[in-house]
Design an enzyme around this catalytic site. Sequence first.
Site, PDB file in Angstrom:
ATOM      1  N   HIS A   1       1.227  -1.225   0.183  1.00 33.30           N
ATOM      2  CA  HIS A   1       0.262  -0.257   0.187  1.00 33.30           C
ATOM      3  C   HIS A   1       0.895   1.453  -0.124  1.00 33.30           C
ATOM      4  O   HIS A   1       0.823   1.786   1.572  1.00 33.30           O
ATOM      5  CB  HIS A   1      -0.829   0.334   1.362  1.00 33.30           C
ATOM      6  CG  HIS A   1      -1.906  -1.229   0.822  1.00 33.30           C
ATOM      7  ND1 HIS A   1      -3.372  -0.562   0.046  1.00 33.30           N
ATOM      8  CD2 HIS A   1      -1.950  -2.048   1.592  1.00 33.30           C
ATOM      9  CE1 HIS A   1      -4.295  -1.803  -0.334  1.00 33.30           C
ATOM     10  NE2 HIS A   1      -3.969  -2.490   1.384  1.00 33.30           N
TER      11      HIS A   1
ATOM     12  N   ASP B   1       0.077  -5.661   6.266  1.00 30.83           N
ATOM     13  CA  ASP B   1      -0.536  -6.019   5.030  1.00 30.83           C
ATOM     14  C   ASP B   1      -0.406  -6.765   3.414  1.00 30.83           C
ATOM     15  O   ASP B   1      -0.522  -5.547   2.985  1.00 30.83           O
ATOM     16  CB  ASP B   1      -2.548  -5.921   5.437  1.00 30.83           C
ATOM     17  CG  ASP B   1      -2.458  -4.045   4.972  1.00 30.83           C
ATOM     18  OD1 ASP B   1      -1.816  -3.772   5.220  1.00 30.83           O
ATOM     19  OD2 ASP B   1      -4.070  -4.386   4.423  1.00 30.83           O
ATOM     20  N   GLU B   2      -1.047  -7.312   2.848  1.00 29.35           N
ATOM     21  CA  GLU B   2      -1.398  -7.093   1.507  1.00 29.35           C
ATOM     22  C   GLU B   2      -0.790  -6.522   0.384  1.00 29.35           C
ATOM     23  O   GLU B   2      -0.124  -5.595   0.186  1.00 29.35           O
ATOM     24  CB  GLU B   2      -2.864  -6.201   1.277  1.00 29.35           C
ATOM     25  CG  GLU B   2      -4.384  -6.505   1.532  1.00 29.35           C
ATOM     26  CD  GLU B   2      -5.884  -6.301   1.594  1.00 29.35           C
ATOM     27  OE1 GLU B   2      -6.421  -6.557   1.139  1.00 29.35           O
ATOM     28  OE2 GLU B   2      -5.738  -4.876   1.120  1.00 29.35           O
ATOM     29  N   ALA B   3       0.397  -6.869   0.647  1.00 29.15           N
ATOM     30  CA  ALA B   3       1.373  -6.750  -0.033  1.00 29.15           C
ATOM     31  C   ALA B   3       2.115  -7.864  -1.023  1.00 29.15           C
ATOM     32  O   ALA B   3       2.525  -8.719  -0.652  1.00 29.15           O
ATOM     33  CB  ALA B   3       2.890  -6.409   1.076  1.00 29.15           C
TER      34      ALA B   3
END
Length: 765
Positions: A269, A331-333
């Site tokens: 992000h 998160d969400e990498a």
Amino acid sequence: MKHLFFLGFLLLISCAEKEKEIIENELAIIPKPQEITVYKGSFTLNSETTYYAEDEFEIASQFISEYLKNSGFGLKKTTKDQATFVVAKDSLLPKEGYALSISEEKINITAKDASGAFYAMQTLRQLLPPSLERLNSFPKPSASLPLVEINDSPKFSYRGMHLDVARHFFDKEFVKKYISYLSMLKMNYFHWHLTEDQGWRIEIKKYPKLTTHAAYRNETLIGHYNDTPQQFDGQRYGGFYTQEDIKEIIAYAQKLNVTIIPEIEMPGHAQAAISAYPELGCTGEKIPVATKWGVFEDIYCPKEETFTFLQDVLTEVVALFPGEYIHIGGDEAPNAHWENCKHCQALIKKEGLKDEHELQSYFITRIEKFLNSKGKKIIGWDEILEGGLAPNATVMSWRGTEGGIAAAKQHHNVIMTPGSHCYFDYYQSENDDEPLAIGGFVPLEKVYTLNPIPEELSENEAKYILGAQGNVWTEYMKTPEHIEYMIFPRILALSEVDWKGPSQNFEKDYPQFVSCVESFMERLDVMGVNFANHLYQLKSKIFKENGKVYYELSTPTHGKDIFYSLNDTKEKKYEGPILIAENSFIKSYVSQNGNPLGKTLQDSIIYHKAINGSITLNKEPHPKYNSGGKEALINGRMGSNARYGDSEWLGFWGDDLEVTINLFQPMEISKVSTRFYHAPGQWIHAPNVATIQIISKGGEMKSETVSVSSNTEKTTAILSFDLSKFQLNEAYKIIIRVPNYGTIPQGQQGAGNEAWTFIDEIIVE
């Protein structure tokens, strides 16, 4: 004389008993105190009320003084002995706890610490008339308070709310208002999500391009991410907080006993930051600040210059925020760039790491060591567990409770924020006219059922659960009014769970809570809060008994009637479950004293051949998407065409699904159909094929495999088995096998993760 004295003594006892007469009165205090007794009578608060508080309770004194002054009151300070409103220390009370006693002559508050005294004031505030929330509400100030004895303290030490200001930006005045809402409900942490792919919102003096460039995007997605084709508004959008703004907001939060936790996302992000400084990425290519939502492959490259940048940024962040925590995301990498990056692969080899997951753990651990050296602790989303957890990290468990369970078993602190209960960007009603949301379904009732301590934990492990937090992601929230609509009244339920603790008797507690919410809405109305009111939304249920199907209606609110009509017949008062024996259309609504309340509920029921049957599943649906239970697949009701999170859709993450339906009796069937939700932008993929197996009374078995018919411009895919060729006259069992789509391929949202499968009503004809 003795006789007269005795009569006088009896009279005094009688008066004392009358003064202390306990009454059954449910006061609308949210969160509900641990112990409360209400007595007959009242205390009059007015401009003659005298006040004393010990010096360490300054924030409590400042709050109540300003609150009453704004409404026309003024407290006269005096000595402890002369005051009729006293705030004193009691070191024997629990941390953050307080005792509040109101008699006809006096208000007494005792607390162990400043937090406890402040929370006592929030309780006192809710005992005062809601009209005091309005400026200059009492020209001739005087208000009555009920006589109470309250002993209160929080169940959990962490009671938080989150706000994403990166997808959509909100000015400092609204941020302060948001913090005031938390404070009123005895919440003590504000998680401020400041950086994202779509915008960087905090001034960092050493890196000015973070605010001149990364704080703005060229345009923004219009409508939902899943709309085809996607459209954009063509308008430059953004904003940021100066360091002076942040200091002002922090000072305001401190006055309201709220600690702010800033979040600086890493390693994922990060597209906005990389857009400003391309050398922070693995490719070095120039990229734009993201203009739509989702997960992006451009993440920080673990180079020395990246760590220098992040340490410089965090040094300025640490200097601003006095709280003990810094949230670093995690998160969400996606690791696609790391997999193809020579530097990353060399670093994995040099550090003896197994893979990119361990490289992320290396990244997080290095940042943690730096922040620990600055006297701070890190918090990360539950992905930081992958590849090994940083030594002193606190985990926010958002993908369910599993991450929190794993962390607690490793003796790491945990904050529970599962999407199933705590995501306030999800829909809260199944009404078609609800504001656009990301998806999902988290009604007020679901939030209230949250238990932050999973039953899988031992008593010792449960000590690591600090509390729970509600999350507000703002992809689809552009205005303060929309945020208020999404958090109220769900924040009330979360505050009750965090403070009072999870309900031990839902059937008794939830109606009482709803009654308090109904009263509390008057206060919100005076405050000008744009709250959502779904209290009068009926709840319907299909159930089966002795081979018959019934439709049941209920409302959690007291003193209301329900009226309904079946297949457009004359309206009737609802007295009990309605027999369903054919395709049915039912309209119903709540009424009080002959006045309709809320919206009319409209239900269509398909009376198909499996509705009387029983069903088993090889896998339980994911807790986020199981509000209707397995019976939702054969209850005659279809899910929403536009949402996957209502009570009729069931969601499964990465699992192959096997559904077994036992028909009520052997019968002729010619067709079986269902549908799947299809929204790749949210990791939801319809399966490619499915298989059906029909077993007849005589043991005959028929099987068929068919392709799922999907349309990329629609969010649903149809599965239909035409069984007429088999001439099945005595079928009694149906087995449907649905293979999961599998791993999401590179280039799509959620690449590398297992896909979700969402299935709707299975119609047997």
